[in-house]
Write a protein that holds these residues in place. Structure first.
Motif, PDB file in Angstrom:
ATOM      1  N   GLY A 199      33.799  65.705   2.500  1.00 20.27           N
ATOM      2  CA  GLY A 199      33.057  64.800   1.628  1.00 20.27           C
ATOM      3  C   GLY A 199      33.872  63.617   1.138  1.00 20.27           C
TER       4      GLY A 199
ATOM      5  N   ALA B 224      28.109  56.623   6.911  1.00 23.53           N
ATOM      6  CA  ALA B 224      28.718  57.917   7.237  1.00 23.53           C
ATOM      7  C   ALA B 224      28.014  58.590   8.409  1.00 23.53           C
TER       8      ALA B 224
ATOM      9  N   MET C  81      33.404  59.707   2.239  1.00 19.09           N
ATOM     10  CA  MET C  81      33.135  58.720   1.193  1.00 19.09           C
ATOM     11  C   MET C  81      34.081  57.528   1.342  1.00 19.09           C
ATOM     12  N   ASP C  82      35.348  57.813   1.596  1.00 22.58           N
ATOM     13  CA  ASP C  82      36.331  56.731   1.753  1.00 22.58           C
ATOM     14  C   ASP C  82      36.108  55.960   3.052  1.00 22.58           C
TER      15      ASP C  82
ATOM     16  N   PRO D  46      28.454  63.444  -6.458  1.00 21.27           N
ATOM     17  CA  PRO D  46      28.784  62.312  -5.571  1.00 21.27           C
ATOM     18  C   PRO D  46      28.991  62.709  -4.113  1.00 21.27           C
ATOM     19  N   LEU D  47      29.320  63.983  -3.856  1.00 21.65           N
ATOM     20  CA  LEU D  47      29.584  64.434  -2.488  1.00 21.65           C
ATOM     21  C   LEU D  47      28.350  65.006  -1.799  1.00 21.65           C
TER      22      LEU D  47
ATOM     23  N   SER E 132      33.540  55.600   4.901  1.00 25.09           N
ATOM     24  CA  SER E 132      32.257  54.889   5.009  1.00 25.09           C
ATOM     25  C   SER E 132      32.085  53.803   3.960  1.00 25.09           C
TER      26      SER E 132
ATOM     27  N   ARG F  87      31.813  54.403   0.802  1.00 27.18           N
ATOM     28  CA  ARG F  87      30.845  54.998  -0.146  1.00 27.18           C
ATOM     29  C   ARG F  87      29.408  54.734   0.269  1.00 27.18           C
ATOM     30  N   SER F  88      29.160  54.716   1.576  1.00 22.70           N
ATOM     31  CA  SER F  88      27.810  54.490   2.091  1.00 22.70           C
ATOM     32  C   SER F  88      27.379  55.668   2.953  1.00 22.70           C
ATOM     33  N   PRO F  89      26.476  56.516   2.463  1.00 23.25           N
ATOM     34  CA  PRO F  89      25.984  57.619   3.286  1.00 23.25           C
ATOM     35  C   PRO F  89      25.392  57.141   4.602  1.00 23.25           C
TER      36      PRO F  89
ATOM     37  N   TYR G 254      26.952  63.183   1.308  1.00 29.46           N
ATOM     38  CA  TYR G 254      27.802  63.257   2.503  1.00 29.46           C
ATOM     39  C   TYR G 254      27.709  64.645   3.144  1.00 29.46           C
TER      40      TYR G 254
ATOM     41  N   LYS H 126      41.258  62.232  -2.184  1.00 28.69           N
ATOM     42  CA  LYS H 126      40.636  60.935  -2.423  1.00 28.69           C
ATOM     43  C   LYS H 126      41.565  59.806  -1.983  1.00 28.69           C
TER      44      LYS H 126
END
Length: 505
Positions: free
Chosen positions: A173, A187, A177-178, A271-272, A180, A182-184, A275, A54
């Protein structure tokens, strides 16, 4: 020291547990295996979600909290390994440790915590181990392995027992997340650009994509739950490519917590999920595979597979596992092998045009025929199905697993019983009929032998023209009974023959 075992089950160092600690970007996991063999059975499996990866994509460093959690987990795993008598402890570290600027510092602390050397895998080496994991767990794979972790995605071609040259992409994943924010949706562009230079499309089109890793397994569990799928085991689960892409697209757009059956996925993994769905969707759109197959065997199993010699690698993992079950659970383990040989003679005389795959499934079913005898008689068929449905078998797809479960159920309920329609729907009519025929033959064998060894070799069953003939030696003539005749009659009806019992000598 090698432990003597049955012909179809070779164990290596079965009395010495082997452990692997996987220091990943999302979790640190300890898996202890009973021993080193072609069908390794985990006896302990524990993970600690440390999220080492992370923030690495944005800060370049392993987070302090994640490092502390990981070192605490490693110290605990060291004690657990000592308690379980582990003689071989292998520690593997992957993307987070190799990408972070403080990775070397962490690895030194990790070695002190676990009390063993830590092997830092390159991206190519991680891909290679993932490929060998798929080779060890899936019969004759042909496609591309994609191992999705918290920090990276490894891609590598597999065909039979051979693996190509792997590549590693920063598409895990946590990394996505980092990167992007936190925007799929953001991503998607990152994944698309990374895949454009990977060459995956050229290797995967029209073949199978073997999905490895916890996030892909979570997607599969969610897909299975939404379908009300009758099996729970994800290994070997197949999703047609178009269906997988549509499902992945849904996961990308939806609020994960609103999805039906989201409880099938652990809260820590949710949360993953989006992604992982982005990665899967883009791979399918770009490479156009035929299907997606889930593999629970990856880096750890690939590492164990590489430790085997060539002869043990060539063994059939399904038959090895079935022989292990037979040896541990059957009343007389020799009966399972004799049943296998007895049905070999019968099937050859039947001229049933049995394929090699059907033959190996029949052999496995014979070895599993008596593993549940301790259950209450009224529930033995249920126990048999439960064992086969949920056992950690390798080298078998879901139709094959259903065949084994159906053969076990028909063996107790009779070949005319209305056995589980959901399982029946997953096998072809041909395979269903073969399960019924084998069960009918097994039911006759049980009446003859009492599930004891030493009887079936002297009581051959064979088809001769229009008859199916069971031959008993004179010393066993008193076994002839109405019950035996009824069992033989049922088998004869299934194969269109006239039942005959003869006494030799």
């Amino acid at each position: 020291m090698l432990q003597k075992s049955f012909r179809s089950d070779s164990l290596i160092g079965a009395t010495a547990p082997v452990a692997i600690v996987d220091v990943g970007s999302n979790s640190v996991r300890l898996v202890v295996y009973e021993g080193l063999n072609r069908a390794p059975r985990p006896i302990f499996n524990e993970k600690s979600l440390c999220a080492l990866g992370k923030g690495v994509a944005t800060t370049g460093k392993l987070p302090k909290g994640g490092v502390e959690k990981a070192l605490a987990a490693l110290r605990r795993f060291r004690v657990l390994s000592e308690i379980m008598g582990v003689k071989e402890l292998h520690v593997l570290a992957t993307a987070a440790a190799r990408d972070a600027s403080n990775g070397a510092e962490f690895l030194a602390a990790a070695e002190a915590a676990i009390g063993a050397p830590v092997t830092l895998l390159s991206g190519g080496r991680e891909a290679e181990l993932s490929a060998h994991g798929v080779i060890s767990g899936i019969m004759k794979p042909d496609g591309v392995v994609g191992d999705l972790g918290g920090g990276s995605l490894e891609l590598i071609d597999v065909k039979g027992a051979h693996a190509g040259r792997g590549t590693s992409l920063p598409l895990g994943g946590l990394t996505l997340m980092d990167a992007s924010g936190r925007s799929p949706r953001a991503a998607v562009k990152i994944v698309r650009e990374a895949l454009a230079s990977s060459g995956v499309a050229k290797r995967l089109t029209g073949r199978t994509f073997y999905a490895v890793g916890g996030t892909f397994r979570a997607l599969a569990r969610l897909h299975m739950s939404q379908r009300n799928y009758p099996l729970r085991v994800t290994h070997g689960y197949v999703i047609p490519a178009r269906d997988a892409a549509d499902f992945a697209g849904l996961i990308e757009r939806a609020n994960t917590e609103t999805l039906i059956s989201i409880d099938a996925v652990s809260a820590s993994r949710r949360p993953l999920i989006a992604y992982g769905a982005v990665v899967l969707d883009e791979i399918i759109r770009r490479a156009r595979p035929l299907e997606v197959m889930i593999s629970v065997t990856g880096v750890r199993e690939g590492f164990l597979y590489e430790m085997l010699d060539a002869a043990h690698r060539r063994e059939d993992p399904l038959l090895v596992a079935a022989a292990q079950f037979n040896r541990l659970l059957a009343r007389a383990p020799g009966h399972g092998e004799e049943l296998r040989d007895w049905t070999d003679i019968f099937m050859k005389s039947l001229h049933a045009d049995e394929t090699p795959e059907e033959r190996r499934l029949r052999h496995a079913a014979c070895l599993l025929a008596d593993v549940n005898w301790r259950a209450h008689p009224d529930h033995r068929h249920e126990e048999s199905v439960n064992i086969v449905e949920n056992a950690a078998f390798l080298g078998v797809d879901h139709p094959g697993r259903c065949y084994l479960a159906l053969a076990a159920s028909y063996r107790y309920l009779g070949a005319d019983a209305d056995v589980n329609p959901q399982l029946r729907a997953l096998v072809s009519p041909r395979l269903l009929e073969k399960a019924r025929v084998l069960a009918a033959a097994t039911r006759a064998a049980l009446v003859i032998s009492g599930a004891m060894s030493g009887v079936l070799p002297s009581t051959p069953l064979a088809c001769v023209k229009t008859k199916v003939i069971l031959t008993l030696p004179r010393s066993l003539a008193d076994l002839v009974s109405e019950r035996l005749q009824n069992r033989l009659n049922q088998l004869a009806r299934l194969i269109g023959r006239e039942p005959v019992i003869t006494i030799a000598g």
